[in-house]
Scaffold this active site. Structure first.
Site, PDB file in Angstrom:
ATOM      1  CG  ASP A 227       5.834   0.737  -2.689  1.00  0.00           C
ATOM      2  OD1 ASP A 227       5.688   1.961  -2.533  1.00  0.00           O
ATOM      3  OD2 ASP A 227       5.981  -0.065  -1.747  1.00  0.00           O
ATOM      4  CD  GLU A 329       7.153   5.226  -3.568  1.00  0.00           C
ATOM      5  OE1 GLU A 329       6.297   5.674  -2.786  1.00  0.00           O
ATOM      6  OE2 GLU A 329       7.930   4.301  -3.276  1.00  0.00           O
ATOM      7  CB  CYS A 387      -8.722   3.492  -1.830  1.00  0.00           C
ATOM      8  SG  CYS A 387      -9.681   1.978  -2.128  1.00  0.00           S
ATOM      9  CB  CYS A 390     -13.229   4.342  -3.894  1.00  0.00           C
ATOM     10  SG  CYS A 390     -12.390   4.529  -2.290  1.00  0.00           S
ATOM     11  CB  CYS A 406     -10.723   1.614   1.476  1.00  0.00           C
ATOM     12  SG  CYS A 406     -11.508   3.134   0.902  1.00  0.00           S
ATOM     13  CG  ASP A 416       4.935  -2.662   0.731  1.00  0.00           C
ATOM     14  OD1 ASP A 416       4.896  -1.475   1.097  1.00  0.00           O
ATOM     15  OD2 ASP A 416       5.480  -3.566   1.380  1.00  0.00           O
TER      16      ASP A 416
END
Length: 486
Positions: A227, A329, A387, A390, A406, A416
């Site tokens: 990231d 990314e 998240c 979940c 969350c 990050d």
């Protein structure tokens, strides 16, 4: 004409050396760069004149057969016309190598082709404008593709056409050893002057059997996600799919560190006699003190760029050598700085100082060198807004929120780090051989929906950023079928 293809087992690589030319060689290099600019501007003016003439003749009602003949935009066509005109428009052309004029014509041909392709919809990306005239302050460069281009035996000189042997600041032994062993071949040389006035020579070569060095250590985490950010403590956050933070590389912030010095130098240059008179709005001959201050400004910018480039090269080389799969990314770095006005000026400067697009560019070719798979996540993949526990999305997360909380399961994690974990989970199928190898673009079937669409509910959203149900991930980031994990 057929395009050059790299032979099987070879790869393209550039070796860049700082030059230490004599005063006579500096004048010769500047002359070659000026000749390239002159050829570019002269032929661009001719292209515009022909286009305007044909447009005027059409307005008079002339047929296509009666119009002024079309001037070809390809490099051979431009070079043919230039050879017909150079004796009277540039009687001094013999003082420089023909490669100097070919450099300017090649740049013009590429610019015209890019504009035409963009206008007709054959070129992806942002619209490309019509080529512009190059000013004397434009970057100076010249490319040599024929003639004598070699590394001298003393490993301290580079020979170039019409320039002779030019001394280098550092030793050229890395490339010289490969050439002597027959595992490297020089294709061309590009000489360029940076903002600090330093000349560099980049030798484009073909290298055989480029592979990971034997002394490079292998990490115990084969799959990692990376990231990128602009915070001072987290330029790169590297993590595994199991939630282990492998590395956190701080941002050099070289441009921010140089702001105070740049501010003082630019104020000094504004007080001196510069090349433009604001009162009369006319050009003027700048003073020697203004030139000296402008040179110091250029050296400051060059130093900031060198520090940034050094940090990025070391970080990306370590990633490509130590891991088997790296997930990054696909950011629209230019679009992130395109709008915002004065209130976004600080963020735009921070984005430019981080050079986010350079990270993926460096990893793209270094992954091929060292046998690493590079996986590029979809541009709209919500790595920071998903998240890690979940799989629920949090669409109202802003840049100011550095911690992800969350609302569904109560997960509390660094923003990050969570993004790096979600990215690493995209590379797990590549590691186990279920998806296509890196270098083929975004992972098929694993991209996320655009953020403008409503986020899906339930467990479906969790599968977009997590390992498939029939695989489980251990703490090393390795996926294995259920029941077989250690």
């Amino acid at each position: 004409m057929a395009r050059f293809e790299i032979p099987q087992g070879w790869t393209a690589q550039a070796y860049r050396f700082a030059l230490d030319p004599t005063p006579a060689q500096v004048r010769a290099l500047a002359s070659h760069a000026g000749a390239a600019r002159f050829a570019h501007n002269h032929m661009l003016a001719l292209v515009k004149a022909v286009m305007d003439q044909r447009a005027a003749e059409r307005s008079y009602g002339l047929t296509e057969a009666e119009l002024t003949p079309v001037l070809g935009w390809s490099l051979p066509a431009l070079r043919k016309v230039w050879n017909q005109r150079k004796d009277w428009c540039a009687p001094w052309w013999g003082e420089n190598s023909k490669e100097a004029y070919n450099t300017g014509l090649d740049g013009l041909a590429r610019g015209l082709d890019a504009w035409s392709s963009s206008r007709c919809g054959r070129r992806a990306g942002r619209p490309v404008g019509f080529p512009r005239f190059k000013t004397a302050r434009a970057p100076r460069s010249v490319r040599f593709s024929t003639g004598v281009i070699r590394i001298e035996g003393d490993r301290r000189h580079v020979s170039l056409p019409r320039l002779g042997a030019v001394r280098t600041h550092e030793s050229t032994r890395k490339l010289a050893r490969r050439i002597e062993a027959g595992t490297a071949r020089i294709l061309s040389a590009t000489v360029r002057c940076d903002s600090a006035g330093r000349w560099y020579c980049a030798l484009q070569t073909l290298v055989e059997a480029k592979a990971r060095p034997a002394h490079a250590p292998r990490s115990q985490y084969p799959v990692v996600g990376v990231d990128v950010g602009v915070k001072a403590d987290s330029l790169l956050v590297v993590a595994t799919a199991g939630g282990v933070e492998v590395a956190r590389i701080p941002a050099p912030k070289s441009l921010s560190a140089a702001q105070s010095r740049l501010r003082a130098l630019q104020r000094r240059a504004a007080r001196q006699h510069g090349p433009y008179d604001l009162a009369t709005k006319t050009k003027q001959m700048p003073s020697k003190r203004w030139r000296a201050t402008a040179a110091r400004i250029g050296r400051t910018h060059a130093h900031a760029a060198a520090v940034r480039r050094d940090v990025l090269h070391k970080a990306t080389t370590a990633l490509a050598q130590q891991h088997e799969v790296v997930v990054v990314e696909t950011l629209n770095a230019a679009g992130m700085r395109a709008a915002g006005g004065a209130h976004k000026r600080g963020l735009n400067r921070a984005l430019a100082d981080a050079a986010l697009a350079e990270i993926r560019t460096m990893l793209s070719y270094k992954s091929r060198w060292y046998g690493c798979h590079l996986v590029e996540a979809d541009r709209y993949f919500p790595s920071s807004k998903t998240c890690t526990a979940c799989g629920r999305r949090k669409p109202n997360l802003t840049l100011a929120d550095r911690v992800f909380d969350c609302d569904h399961c109560g997960m509390h994690i660094d923003r990050d780090l969570g993004a790096a974990i979600n990215l690493a989970r995209l590379g797990v199928p590549t590691h186990i051989g279920e998806q296509s190898p890196a270098g083929s673009g975004p992972v098929p079937g694993r991209g996320a929906t655009q953020e403008t669409e409503p986020a899906p509910a339930g467990d479906a959203v969790g599968e977009e950023a997590s390992t498939p149900h029939h695989y489980q991930v251990d703490q090393t980031g390795t996926a294995s079928p259920q029941g077989e994990a250690a």
